[in-house]
Scaffold this active site. Structure first.
Site, PDB file in Angstrom:
ATOM      1  N   PRO A 163       0.827  -1.216   0.000  1.00 46.81           N
ATOM      2  CG  PRO A 163       0.252  -0.772   2.227  1.00 46.81           C
ATOM      3  CD  PRO A 163       1.114  -1.670   1.381  1.00 46.81           C
ATOM      4  CD1 TRP A 164      -2.416   4.258  -1.338  1.00 51.76           C
ATOM      5  CD2 TRP A 164      -1.980   5.385   0.536  1.00 51.76           C
ATOM      6  NE1 TRP A 164      -3.619   4.510  -0.714  1.00 51.76           N
ATOM      7  CE2 TRP A 164      -3.382   5.210   0.433  1.00 51.76           C
ATOM      8  CE3 TRP A 164      -1.475   6.081   1.637  1.00 51.76           C
ATOM      9  CZ2 TRP A 164      -4.274   5.690   1.401  1.00 51.76           C
ATOM     10  CZ3 TRP A 164      -2.363   6.561   2.607  1.00 51.76           C
ATOM     11  CH2 TRP A 164      -3.739   6.356   2.466  1.00 51.76           C
ATOM     12  CE  LYS A 188      -0.070  -3.072  -7.790  1.00 48.67           C
ATOM     13  NZ  LYS A 188       0.091  -1.621  -7.502  1.00 48.67           N
ATOM     14  N   PRO A 189       4.318  -2.120  -5.758  1.00 41.32           N
ATOM     15  CG  PRO A 189       5.857  -0.362  -5.975  1.00 41.32           C
ATOM     16  CD  PRO A 189       5.510  -1.723  -6.520  1.00 41.32           C
ATOM     17  CD  GLU A 191      -2.201   1.957  -8.375  1.00 35.10           C
ATOM     18  OE1 GLU A 191      -1.626   1.252  -7.528  1.00 35.10           O
ATOM     19  OE2 GLU A 191      -3.298   1.647  -8.883  1.00 35.10           O
ATOM     20  CB  SER A 242      -8.299  -1.726   1.636  1.00 32.25           C
ATOM     21  OG  SER A 242      -8.458  -2.177   0.311  1.00 32.25           O
ATOM     22  CD  GLU A 263       0.167  -8.613   8.053  1.00 32.92           C
ATOM     23  OE1 GLU A 263      -0.672  -8.063   8.790  1.00 32.92           O
ATOM     24  OE2 GLU A 263       0.956  -9.473   8.452  1.00 32.92           O
TER      25      GLU A 263
HETATM   26  P1  NAD Z   1      -5.561  -0.767  -1.382  1.00 33.57           P
HETATM   27  O1  NAD Z   1      -6.161  -2.030  -0.906  1.00 33.57           O
HETATM   28  O2  NAD Z   1      -6.397   0.190  -2.132  1.00 33.57           O
HETATM   29  O3  NAD Z   1      -4.314  -1.062  -2.319  1.00 33.57           O
HETATM   30  C1  NAD Z   1      -3.242  -1.865  -1.861  1.00 33.57           C
HETATM   31  C2  NAD Z   1      -2.475  -2.378  -3.066  1.00 33.57           C
HETATM   32  O4  NAD Z   1      -3.305  -3.261  -3.806  1.00 33.57           O
HETATM   33  C3  NAD Z   1      -2.010  -1.298  -4.056  1.00 33.57           C
HETATM   34  O5  NAD Z   1      -0.717  -1.630  -4.504  1.00 33.57           O
HETATM   35  C4  NAD Z   1      -3.019  -1.439  -5.186  1.00 33.57           C
HETATM   36  O6  NAD Z   1      -2.507  -1.023  -6.440  1.00 33.57           O
HETATM   37  C5  NAD Z   1      -3.247  -2.944  -5.184  1.00 33.57           C
HETATM   38  N1  NAD Z   1      -4.480  -3.408  -5.814  1.00 33.57           N
HETATM   39  C6  NAD Z   1      -5.655  -2.760  -5.963  1.00 33.57           C
HETATM   40  N2  NAD Z   1      -6.550  -3.552  -6.585  1.00 33.57           N
HETATM   41  C7  NAD Z   1      -5.926  -4.726  -6.839  1.00 33.57           C
HETATM   42  C8  NAD Z   1      -6.333  -5.957  -7.445  1.00 33.57           C
HETATM   43  N3  NAD Z   1      -7.563  -6.123  -7.929  1.00 33.57           N
HETATM   44  N4  NAD Z   1      -5.435  -6.960  -7.522  1.00 33.57           N
HETATM   45  C9  NAD Z   1      -4.184  -6.810  -7.018  1.00 33.57           C
HETATM   46  N5  NAD Z   1      -3.748  -5.664  -6.442  1.00 33.57           N
HETATM   47  C10 NAD Z   1      -4.615  -4.641  -6.339  1.00 33.57           C
HETATM   48  O7  NAD Z   1      -4.901  -0.109  -0.076  1.00 33.57           O
HETATM   49  P2  NAD Z   1      -4.198   1.319   0.045  1.00 33.57           P
HETATM   50  O8  NAD Z   1      -5.288   2.331  -0.070  1.00 33.57           O
HETATM   51  O9  NAD Z   1      -3.022   1.383  -0.856  1.00 33.57           O
HETATM   52  O10 NAD Z   1      -3.615   1.267   1.543  1.00 33.57           O
HETATM   53  C11 NAD Z   1      -4.375   1.506   2.647  1.00 33.57           C
HETATM   54  C12 NAD Z   1      -4.898   0.211   3.230  1.00 33.57           C
HETATM   55  O11 NAD Z   1      -3.812  -0.646   3.574  1.00 33.57           O
HETATM   56  C13 NAD Z   1      -5.669   0.409   4.512  1.00 33.57           C
HETATM   57  O12 NAD Z   1      -6.805  -0.415   4.490  1.00 33.57           O
HETATM   58  C14 NAD Z   1      -4.692  -0.057   5.587  1.00 33.57           C
HETATM   59  O13 NAD Z   1      -5.278  -0.479   6.776  1.00 33.57           O
HETATM   60  C15 NAD Z   1      -3.999  -1.165   4.888  1.00 33.57           C
HETATM   61  N6  NAD Z   1      -2.710  -1.453   5.531  1.00 33.57           N
HETATM   62  C16 NAD Z   1      -2.611  -2.583   6.299  1.00 33.57           C
HETATM   63  C17 NAD Z   1      -1.411  -2.878   6.948  1.00 33.57           C
HETATM   64  C18 NAD Z   1      -1.267  -4.099   7.801  1.00 33.57           C
HETATM   65  O14 NAD Z   1      -0.157  -4.404   8.181  1.00 33.57           O
HETATM   66  N7  NAD Z   1      -2.327  -4.819   8.090  1.00 33.57           N
HETATM   67  C19 NAD Z   1      -0.314  -2.031   6.794  1.00 33.57           C
HETATM   68  C20 NAD Z   1      -0.452  -0.898   5.999  1.00 33.57           C
HETATM   69  C21 NAD Z   1      -1.666  -0.624   5.355  1.00 33.57           C
END
Ligand code: NAD
Length: 515
Positions: A163-164, A188-189, A191, A242, A263
């Site tokens: 995630p970001w 893949k971080p 974007e 998420s 996670e």
């Molecule tokens: P996100 O779920 O929107 O995106 C996370 C990653 O998934 C990004 O790299 C995104 O490009 C990718 N992604 C999106 N759709 C996808 C798909 N269909 N297939 C594969 N990859 C896909 O999350 P975010 O908005 O980047 O980060 C915030 C979220 O991360 C929050 O919910 C937060 O709680 C969670 N988070 C959890 C932890 C933990 O350790 N549990 C740590 C940090 C962040």
């Protein structure tokens, strides 16, 4: 790297050759879709990149697959040595990493410098040790006629998605245990914030990690991310993000029978009992709700305060919130930067507006702000003021949903039973804290709160040696610590016959008396 060239002179943050890191090289990749990595403090472009195509993902997975036999057979000592070198290189480039992390996320430079970068360096040093410390059951005769032992082996090519919110740390949490255990990886971080992950991969190469062992794909989630997760040559998927996206990732990974490590989101409760040190609880709640602008999966989001302390707690948090300095994230005096993007800022604001609509009280904040402590025009960036909400119902969206911004909701409780019940009353279970000076209350809270981490009289600190991971809808599997090595290894039972007898006793089950 040229022979004898000092590592410090390498510019890890130049992306002239592209933002894909495949097989030990920076490349533009074959995708055509441009994407601007934006500084959310003022909307300026930090770096224009081209997003990865699915062919780029294929190329990265192929490189990781080719590198696997050599890397998985390297001795733990050899893997440890490059990780030690990596921690030295990261230390040399610490300022550079902190500056780019702050530019792409908007987080205050104090946080990047004092938390994100040193945390990553410490993690790297930890996994240099962990690589040499893989354990299994003792070899022995568990049957009278056999000697058994257990091999702990790498799984293969790991596909990781991050995630970001803490881009550098999340990249490190994914890459380090995976490669320490002998796997190769394609990460893949997000974007929005790919730059420090690519820098980290370049640093791995400088440290001597062979080409193809660490690859980073800068691409979109639905295309590059999903292609990586479903790739037949990827053996394991490790995802941080998420809960809704995590469910989708699990679905795609399950279809190809991959091991998954998820996670996911959090909604951490912060439970203040009536014997707590009020000053400590107020300061703790402000720090734990505002760290990284609240964009922290373990951030304090729901404070439950026992009735006798409730009014004083609300007043104390409101007063401290008002003293927080928003401003230019590069200014070391700035406490709070912008949120990661304008879209995310609007999403956070939406939660607060809807809460107003259903009758909750916005005690302080609930707006974007105008001028920072240093004269910064906050309206140009994705800023949002620290926001304190009271009077929300337990089942309301602002109490149940992951807002991921500088927003704290405070609710009162009467009995200990009620406080603990409310703490557990969301689908999430990542982290929590209990504030009390009573040893029995704290023991009860740590036992009864269903979360992967429960702090007592603190909230947020993490350490490399201890596991991080969720309960319930916050996912499963552990990051950091020796436990994370279990996620990235598989066990093989090897069994030797010790009798040298052709016709074994157990053959009777097939041959009967004819044996
Ligand atoms: P996100 O779920 O929107 O995106 C996370 C990653 O998934 C990004 O790299 C995104 O490009 C990718 N992604 C999106 N759709 C996808 C798909 N269909 N297939 C594969 N990859 C896909 O999350 P975010 O908005 O980047 O980060 C915030 C979220 O991360 C929050 O919910 C937060 O709680 C969670 N988070 C959890 C932890 C933990 O350790 N549990 C740590 C940090 C962040």
């Amino acid at each position: 790297m040229e022979e004898n060239q000092p590592v410090a002179s390498m510019d890890l943050s130049s992306f002239e050759d592209g933002a894909q890191y495949i097989d030990g090289k920076l490349t533009g990749g074959s995708g055509f879709e441009p994407f601007d990595v934006v500084n959310p403090a003022d909307g300026s472009t930090v770096q224009r990149v081209r997003l990865a195509s699915t062919e780029d993902v294929d190329a990265a997975v192929a490189a990781a697959r080719t590198a696997l036999p050599g890397w998985s057979r390297a001795t733990p000592g050899e893997r440890s040595e490059v990780l030690l070198r990596l921690s030295a290189i990261l230390t040399e480039h610490a300022e550079d990493f902190a500056a780019v992390e702050t530019a792409q996320t908007g987080k205050p430079i104090r946080l990047s410098t004092e938390f994100d970068v040193p945390g990553t360096i410490d993690n790297t040093a930890f996994f240099a040790g962990a690589a040499r410390n893989l354990e299994g059951k003792a070899a022995g005769e568990y049957s009278a006629d056999h000697t058994s032992y257990v091999r702990r082996e790498a799984i293969g090519v790991v596909g990781s998605i991050s995630p970001w919110n803490y881009p550098l740390q999340m990249a490190a949490w994914k890459i380090l245990p995976a490669i320490a255990a002998g796997n190769t990886i394609v990460l893949k971080p997000a974007e929005l914030t790919p730059l420090t992950s690519v820098m980290f991969a370049r640093a791995c190469t400088l440290a001597g990690v062979p080409d193809g062992v660490v690859n980073v794909i800068t691409g979109a989630g639905r295309s590059a991310g999903e292609h990586l997760v479903g790739h037949p040559d990827v053996a394991m998927v490790s995802f941080t993000g998420s809960t809704p996206v995590g469910k989708r990732v699990a679905e795609v990974a399950t279809a190809t029978v991959k091991r998954t490590h998820l996670e996911l989101g959090g909604k951490a409760p912060f439970v203040v009992f009536d014997d707590a040190d009020l000053d400590a609880a107020v300061h703790g709640a402000v720090a734990a709700s505002l760290i990284n602008s609240g964009q922290d999966c373990t951030a304090a989001t729901r404070a439950y305060v026992q009735r006798p302390l409730y009014d004083a707690f609300v007043a104390g948090v409101a007063e401290l919130y008002a003293s927080v300095r928003l401003g230019d994230p590069r200014n070391p005096r700035t406490d709070l930067g912008p949120l990661v993007s304008y879209t995310h800022r609007d999403r956070v604001a939406g939660f607060v507006e809807r809460a107003r609509g259903y009758g909750a009280t916005v005690v302080t904040g609930g707006a974007t702000g105008s001028t920072g402590h240093d004269g910064t025009d906050l309206t140009r960036g994705a800023y949002y003021l620290p926001t304190l909400i009271t009077g929300a119902a337990q089942d309301s969206e602002v109490v149940q949903g992951e807002i991921f911004g500088p927003v704290l909701v405070v609710l009162p409780f009467d009995s200990d039973d009620e406080g603990l019940r409310l703490a557990n009353d969301t689908p999430y279970g990542l982290a929590a804290s209990a504030w009390t000076r009573d040893v029995h209350r704290s023991l009860r809270a740590t036992r009864e709160i269903a979360a992967g981490c429960v702090w007592v009289n603190d909230h947020i600190p993490i350490i490399s040696e201890m596991p991080h991971g969720g309960y319930k809808s916050s996912g499963y599997g552990k990051d950091m610590s020796q436990y994370s090595m279990d996620e990235y290894t598989q066990l093989k039972h090897v069994m030797f016959d010790t009798t040298a007898v052709a016709r074994k006793d157990w053959h009777r089950t097939v041959f009967g008396d004819r044996g």
